[in-house]
Design an enzyme around this catalytic site. Structure first.
Site, mmCIF file in Angstrom:
data_model
loop_
_atom_site.group_PDB
_atom_site.id
_atom_site.type_symbol
_atom_site.label_atom_id
_atom_site.label_comp_id
_atom_site.label_asym_id
_atom_site.label_seq_id
_atom_site.Cartn_x
_atom_site.Cartn_y
_atom_site.Cartn_z
ATOM 1 C CD GLU A 200 10.731 -68.768 53.828
ATOM 2 O OE1 GLU A 200 10.370 -68.989 52.665
ATOM 3 O OE2 GLU A 200 10.699 -67.632 54.345
ATOM 4 C CG ASN B 105 15.843 -68.240 59.102
ATOM 5 O OD1 ASN B 105 15.771 -67.802 60.246
ATOM 6 N ND2 ASN B 105 15.577 -67.503 58.026
ATOM 7 C CG HIS C 21 8.780 -61.885 58.546
ATOM 8 N ND1 HIS C 21 9.497 -60.720 58.366
ATOM 9 C CD2 HIS C 21 9.528 -62.873 58.009
ATOM 10 C CE1 HIS C 21 10.636 -61.010 57.734
ATOM 11 N NE2 HIS C 21 10.680 -62.304 57.515
ATOM 12 C CD GLU D 270 14.110 -63.725 57.331
ATOM 13 O OE1 GLU D 270 13.058 -63.366 56.754
ATOM 14 O OE2 GLU D 270 14.813 -64.668 56.919
ATOM 15 C CG ASP E 186 9.107 -57.570 59.271
ATOM 16 O OD1 ASP E 186 8.483 -58.586 59.637
ATOM 17 O OD2 ASP E 186 9.429 -57.385 58.084
#
Ligand code: XIL
Length: 303
Positions: free
Chosen positions: A127, A170, A207, A236, A238
């Site tokens: 990030e 990432n 996400h 990650e 979702d």
């Protein structure tokens, strides 16, 4: 195939989950983890505040519990994460200049050294870019005090610390092929490859929710990163929602990965909905009673 891990293995991919050490004593949780998944990512246990809460004193107990469990089951392990502005212990923001630089490099060296040979991929930097249209670097303590070169320095240190681990950058909101943040990360990776800075993979956190849905060019985005000569991992995943709509979104994400040979694995960010970091939502593949949701069956079909 009758499980996510078996289905993914048919094409040489892994299918992983974020795992929390404090759930490893729960039999239903462990049953589903062991049955369905072939990779784990410690959800918080390898972060800087967990592994080096005070300078030079390292604590690996909870991360080791996850690593030991994964190894006993023959699962791969993703390392998450070494250099990040969040979940950073307070002492780091008291450092400046070369003192901060050596703390960063020492952290990478010690944590990767502890797990050397056990981690298939590390999120070396997480990030590091701003949201929105600027494409700018996030103004973390690392960016502000070490300048642009800190990311490349972290990757070089990481390569030396565990030469067999794949080194990933990432981030979230880099799923849309044309977004400013995506372009900025793309340009950084292209530059790293051109100059021989060691980078092996890009992690798309992925996400998704109604504010940030699965982009229509998601597969094209995976393709453009792969074309730079790096692997892509969905790290990650979702997706907020429920029922058929959620299932179809999961299907699209998995189909996009399956269509690109350099998309080498998918990790969902939790197992049952009630343990999701999205406290109020139902973004995962299992409901809070560990029943398989429609999204689970869509993923299984798409793998
Ligand atoms: C989240 C965890 O799931 C939570 O338990 C924790 O409180 C905060 O961090 N991007 C990342 C992950 O890279 O490390 C974050 O994990 C979710 C967003």
């Amino acid at each position: 195939a009758s499980t996510l891990g078996e289905a993914a293995a048919e094409s040489g991919r892994y299918f992983g989950a974020a795992v929390a050490a404090n759930h490893l004593g729960e039999s239903q949780y462990v049953t589903v983890l062991n049955r369905e998944f072939t990779s784990v990512t410690p959800e918080n246990e390898m972060k800087w505040d967990a592994t080096e809460p005070s300078r030079g004193s390292f604590s690996f107990g909870n991360a080791d519990r996850i690593v030991n469990h994964a190894q006993s089951q023959g699962m791969k392990i993703r390392g998450h994460t070494l250099v990040w502005h969040s979940q950073l212990p307070g002492w780091v923001s008291g450092l400046w200049g070369d003192d901060l630089r050596s703390a960063m490099n020492n952290h990478i060296t010690q944590v990767m050294g502890h797990y050397r040979g056990k981690i298939h991929s590390w999120d070396v930097v997480n990030e590091a870019f701003e949201d929105g249209g600027s494409g700018a670097r996030r103004q973390s303590v690392f960016q502000q005090r070490l300048g642009d070169g800190y990311i490349e320095e972290a990757f070089r240190t990481a390569r030396a610390a565990d030469p067999n681990a794949k080194l990933c950058y990432n981030d979230y909101n880099i799923d849309d092929a044309n977004a400013a943040k995506t372009r900025a990360v793309y340009n950084m990776v292209r530059d790293f490859k051109a100059r021989g800075v060691p980078i092996d993979c890009v992690g798309l956190q992925s996400h998704f929710n109604s504010q940030s849905p699965v982009p229509s060019n998601y597969q094209q985005n995976i393709e453009q990163f792969a074309a730079l000569g790096v692997d892509v991992q969905i790290t990650e995943l979702d997706i907020e929602g429920s029922g058929t709509a959620q299932a179809e979104n999961y299907r699209r994400v998995v189909q996009a990965c399956m269509a690109v040979s350099r998309c080498t694995g998918i990790t969902v960010w939790g197992i049952p909905d009630h343990y999701s970091w999205r406290a109020s939502g139902t973004p995962l593949l299992f409901d809070s009673n560990y029943n398989k949701k429609p999204a689970y069956y869509a993923v299984l079909e798409a793998l």
